[in-house]
Design an enzyme around this catalytic site. Structure first.
Site, PDB file in Angstrom:
ATOM      1  CB  CYS A 146       2.233  79.478 -16.033  1.00 25.71           C
ATOM      2  SG  CYS A 146       3.953  80.017 -15.899  1.00 25.71           S
ATOM      3  CB  ALA A 155       6.416  77.012 -16.646  1.00 25.57           C
ATOM      4  NE  ARG A 162      13.397  68.175 -14.648  1.00 27.23           N
ATOM      5  CZ  ARG A 162      12.571  69.003 -15.231  1.00 27.23           C
ATOM      6  NH1 ARG A 162      12.773  70.295 -15.191  1.00 27.23           N
ATOM      7  NH2 ARG A 162      11.528  68.533 -15.845  1.00 27.23           N
ATOM      8  CG  HIS A 168       5.990  73.433 -24.914  1.00 21.03           C
ATOM      9  ND1 HIS A 168       6.045  72.076 -24.850  1.00 21.03           N
ATOM     10  CD2 HIS A 168       6.315  73.879 -23.687  1.00 21.03           C
ATOM     11  CE1 HIS A 168       6.376  71.715 -23.630  1.00 21.03           C
ATOM     12  NE2 HIS A 168       6.540  72.795 -22.908  1.00 21.03           N
TER      13      HIS A 168
HETATM   14 FE1  CFM Z   1       7.014  66.881 -24.340  1.00 18.59          FE
HETATM   15 FE2  CFM Z   1       6.403  65.894 -22.221  1.00 18.59          FE
HETATM   16 FE3  CFM Z   1       6.070  68.417 -22.619  1.00 18.59          FE
HETATM   17 FE4  CFM Z   1       8.543  67.411 -22.450  1.00 18.59          FE
HETATM   18 FE5  CFM Z   1       8.670  68.027 -19.891  1.00 18.59          FE
HETATM   19 FE6  CFM Z   1       6.625  66.458 -19.572  1.00 18.59          FE
HETATM   20 FE7  CFM Z   1       6.174  68.953 -19.977  1.00 18.59          FE
HETATM   21 MO1  CFM Z   1       7.258  68.191 -17.744  1.00 18.59          MO
HETATM   22  S1  CFM Z   1       8.196  65.484 -23.178  1.00 18.59           S
HETATM   23  S2  CFM Z   1       7.766  68.829 -23.784  1.00 18.59           S
HETATM   24  S3  CFM Z   1      10.299  67.903 -21.302  1.00 18.59           S
HETATM   25  S4  CFM Z   1       5.041  66.841 -23.441  1.00 18.59           S
HETATM   26  S5  CFM Z   1       8.475  66.499 -18.538  1.00 18.59           S
HETATM   27  S6  CFM Z   1       5.785  64.652 -20.654  1.00 18.59           S
HETATM   28  S7  CFM Z   1       5.249  67.731 -18.649  1.00 18.59           S
HETATM   29  S8  CFM Z   1       7.861  69.801 -19.177  1.00 18.59           S
HETATM   30  S9  CFM Z   1       4.945  69.885 -21.437  1.00 18.59           S
HETATM   31  C1  HCA Z   2       5.664  72.523 -16.526  1.00 18.79           C
HETATM   32  C2  HCA Z   2       7.052  71.994 -16.233  1.00 18.79           C
HETATM   33  C3  HCA Z   2       7.102  70.576 -15.697  1.00 18.79           C
HETATM   34  C4  HCA Z   2       6.734  70.494 -14.245  1.00 18.79           C
HETATM   35  C5  HCA Z   2       7.255  69.268 -13.585  1.00 18.79           C
HETATM   36  C6  HCA Z   2       6.496  68.673 -12.426  1.00 18.79           C
HETATM   37  C7  HCA Z   2       8.540  70.089 -15.882  1.00 18.79           C
HETATM   38  O1  HCA Z   2       4.680  71.816 -16.398  1.00 18.79           O
HETATM   39  O2  HCA Z   2       5.586  73.652 -16.903  1.00 18.79           O
HETATM   40  O3  HCA Z   2       5.334  68.989 -12.197  1.00 18.79           O
HETATM   41  O4  HCA Z   2       7.128  67.854 -11.757  1.00 18.79           O
HETATM   42  O5  HCA Z   2       8.741  69.038 -16.432  1.00 18.79           O
HETATM   43  O6  HCA Z   2       9.445  70.784 -15.419  1.00 18.79           O
HETATM   44  O7  HCA Z   2       6.282  69.752 -16.465  1.00 18.79           O
END
Ligand code: CFM
Ligand code: HCA
Length: 534
Positions: free
Chosen positions: A58, A61, A92, A190
């Site tokens: 969401c 998140a 993490r 983001h």
């Molecule tokens: Fe960039 Fe990502 Fe994302 Fe990311 Fe992530 Fe991700 Fe994400 Mo999970 S590098 S910021 S730190 S697009 S791992 S592939 S899905 S949170 S929205």
């Molecule tokens: C997000 C966070 C997430 C979830 C990770 C997963 C992350 O999507 O809001 O599904 O294992 O990296 O913490 O992408």
């Protein structure tokens, strides 16, 4: 896996959907066909069909959990019921080292812990009190307030409270309206976080920085990746002004406008910040990818080209040679184990692309790749941006207009050099994932759990790279799965040393005998009508 008839097999999979779902999903799935003259288009960044089991997180998140969370010197206060704060606490992501006696708040979880009474009568009083307590106890220079769903529904004015607190305590207090329901983690959360940082934080500091100075944008230090980037870049002689945001500091971000060049690792989460900093402060941004040995080398050479200094270029080559001689033999060992294996990847908005480079270094073939949150440009390249229609989610998020800052705007490259370099290195540009994929590869946007099972049956990859929500679908199917969001608590995987960690983890996972003791459900249970593989 044979790629013959792959298009028909994909079509058959999708045809199992009811008509309306089929119509929607078929636009999100394509099979790469190199004989097409035009780039293939895919539908992306649209809302998931209600009822479908998706992996997407969401808006809160994305704002609190992903972008703001890693900043170690800010109080990040979750305004809402305790669950939202709890589930984004101590993940993490928050890998950070304390330097000296500075403030490091990463181990804390700050929340207003809204109760039913607060939802009925309003939570503003509790929010003011929580800010007061946090400021008195921790004496931070920055406080961020992140809203959760009920806050938007009951209408607490978090921005007015933030402005008031900023005056009262003489520190930065910024509120983020990142209610979970506003959209998905990426395009919603983001964007709200990054907009807040550019509006209120970046440009307010006055650190003195040198010529060879960089910001690393879109690097969240998962598994310590940011530390590996820092190690390599510092070894060459660069100064890192700020990391946005892995193991980062709000204090450093305040002076980010002073760095010469912005490196962009995760372009999806931050390309618009690169663009805004380019307009506002004249800083160029360079697309880099430090995932994969060859792509790390290429990125380092591109940065050196940008600065165009013979000493720096020589040092870059020396560091590359030293690092390669250290990791070469061990990478070769793992390459021999992994050569010819196959993989499917489904991750956020950039890793599904970046990790193809590292897997290819190891001789692994990519059968399928997809993103959860990407936009069409992440698939097809930045050139398609003008043809992307504004979708429901983008309309929800403030689009900032910035102009050149009279005090801080400055340009590093001459116009001629900029034009010349643009043809040589990805300056203010990324090419997207599809162009680099092989003919017959499947590309899926917002892959859901039904499709995951179906594609695993068809493709039978040796490796499935994904996240926590679908990891065990693969395991139950007897397929090794590696989380690329959290690295299953391993890492770093970036840069030179990271590539070895990744190769070791993947080789271990693939060669474990465990998989042959698992019988996939589709071999035990009667097949669903219309299902393809028995
Ligand atoms: Fe960039 Fe990502 Fe994302 Fe990311 Fe992530 Fe991700 Fe994400 Mo999970 S590098 S910021 S730190 S697009 S791992 S592939 S899905 S949170 S929205
Ligand atoms: C997000 C966070 C997430 C979830 C990770 C997963 C992350 O999507 O809001 O599904 O294992 O990296 O913490 O992408």
């Amino acid at each position: 896996m044979s790629r013959t008839n792959i298009k028909q097999r994909v079509d058959k999979t999708l045809e199992q959907y009811p008509a309306a779902v089929y119509k929607n999903r078929k636009e999100h799935v394509l099979v790469k066909n190199n004989t097409f003259q035009e780039p293939q288009t895919i539908t992306a960044n649209t809302r998931t069909i209600p009822g479908i089991i998706t992996n997407r997180g969401c808006c809160y998140a994305g704002c609190k959990g992903v972008v703001l969370g890693p900043l170690r010197d800010a109080v990040i206060l979750t305004h809402g019921p305790i669950g939202c704060g709890f589930y984004t606490w101590g993940t993490r992501r928050n890998k950070g080292k304390t330097r000296g006696d500075e403030l490091n708040l990463l181990n804390y979880c700050f929340s207003t812990d809204l109760q039913e009474g607060d939802i009925v009568f309003g939570g503003e009083k509790k929010l003011r009190q929580a800010i007061k307590e946090a400021v008195e106890i921790f004496k931070p220079k920055t406080v961020f307030i992140c809203a959760t769903c009920p806050v938007g529904l009951i209408g607490d004015d978090i921005h007015a409270i933030a402005a008031q607190a900023e005056k009262e305590y003489g520190i930065k207090v910024v509120a983020f309206s990142c209610e979970g329901y506003k959209g998905v983690s990426q395009s919603g959360g983001h964007h709200i976080a990054n907009n807040g940082l550019i509006k209120h934080i970046i440009g307010t500091g006055d650190k003195v920085v040198g010529k060879y100075s960089l910001n690393i944008l879109g690097e969240y230090n998962i598994g310590g990746d940011g530390w590996e980037l820092e190690r390599i870049l510092k070894k060459i002689g660069y100064e890192i002004v700020s990391m946005m945001t892995g193991d980062g500091m709000a204090e450093d971000l305040k002076s980010a406008h002073k760095a010469t060049l912005n490196l962009i690792q995760c372009h999806r989460s931050i390309n618009y910040i690169g663009e805004m900093m380019y307009t506002k402060y004249g800083q160029d941004w360079l697309k880099v990818n430090f995932i994969g040995v060859q792509s790390t080398i290429k990125s380092l050479r591109n940065i050196a080209k940008y600065f165009d200094d013979p000493d720096l270029t020589a040092r870059t080559e020396q560091v590359i040679a030293d690092e390669l001689s250290e990791i070469g033999p061990v990478m070769e060992h793992y390459r021999n184990i992994l050569k010819g294996k196959t993989a499917a990847l489904f991750v956020g908005g950039s890793r599904a692309h970046h990790y193809q480079h590292l897997l290819k270094d190891l001789g692994v073939e990519i059968l399928l790749a997809g993103y959860e949150f990407a936009h069409r440009d992440d698939y097809e390249g930045r050139e398609v941006i003008p043809s992307i229609k504004a979708d429901a989610d983008s309309k929800n998020i403030e689009s900032l207009e910035v102009s050149a800052d009279p005090e801080h705007y400055r340009v590093f490259l001459s116009k001629e050099r900029y034009e010349k370099l643009k043809n040589e290195i990805p300056l203010n540009y990324y090419a997207g994932m599809i162009k680099e994929m092989d003919d017959g590869s499947i590309v899926v946007d917002d892959l859901n759990h039904f499709e995951t099972e179906e594609f695993l049956k068809i493709l039978k990859p040796d490796i499935f790279c994904s996240g926590i929500k679908d990891k065990y679908i693969a395991h139950k199917a007897g397929i090794f799965s590696k989380q690329l969001h959290s690295y299953d608590y391993s890492g770093p995987y970036a840069g030179f040393k990271g590539a070895v960690n990744f190769a070791r983890d993947i080789a271990m996972g693939v060669t474990t005998p465990a998989w042959k003791f698992v019988t996939p459900p589709w071999k035990k249970e009667p097949m669903l009508e219309g299902s393809l593989v028995g």
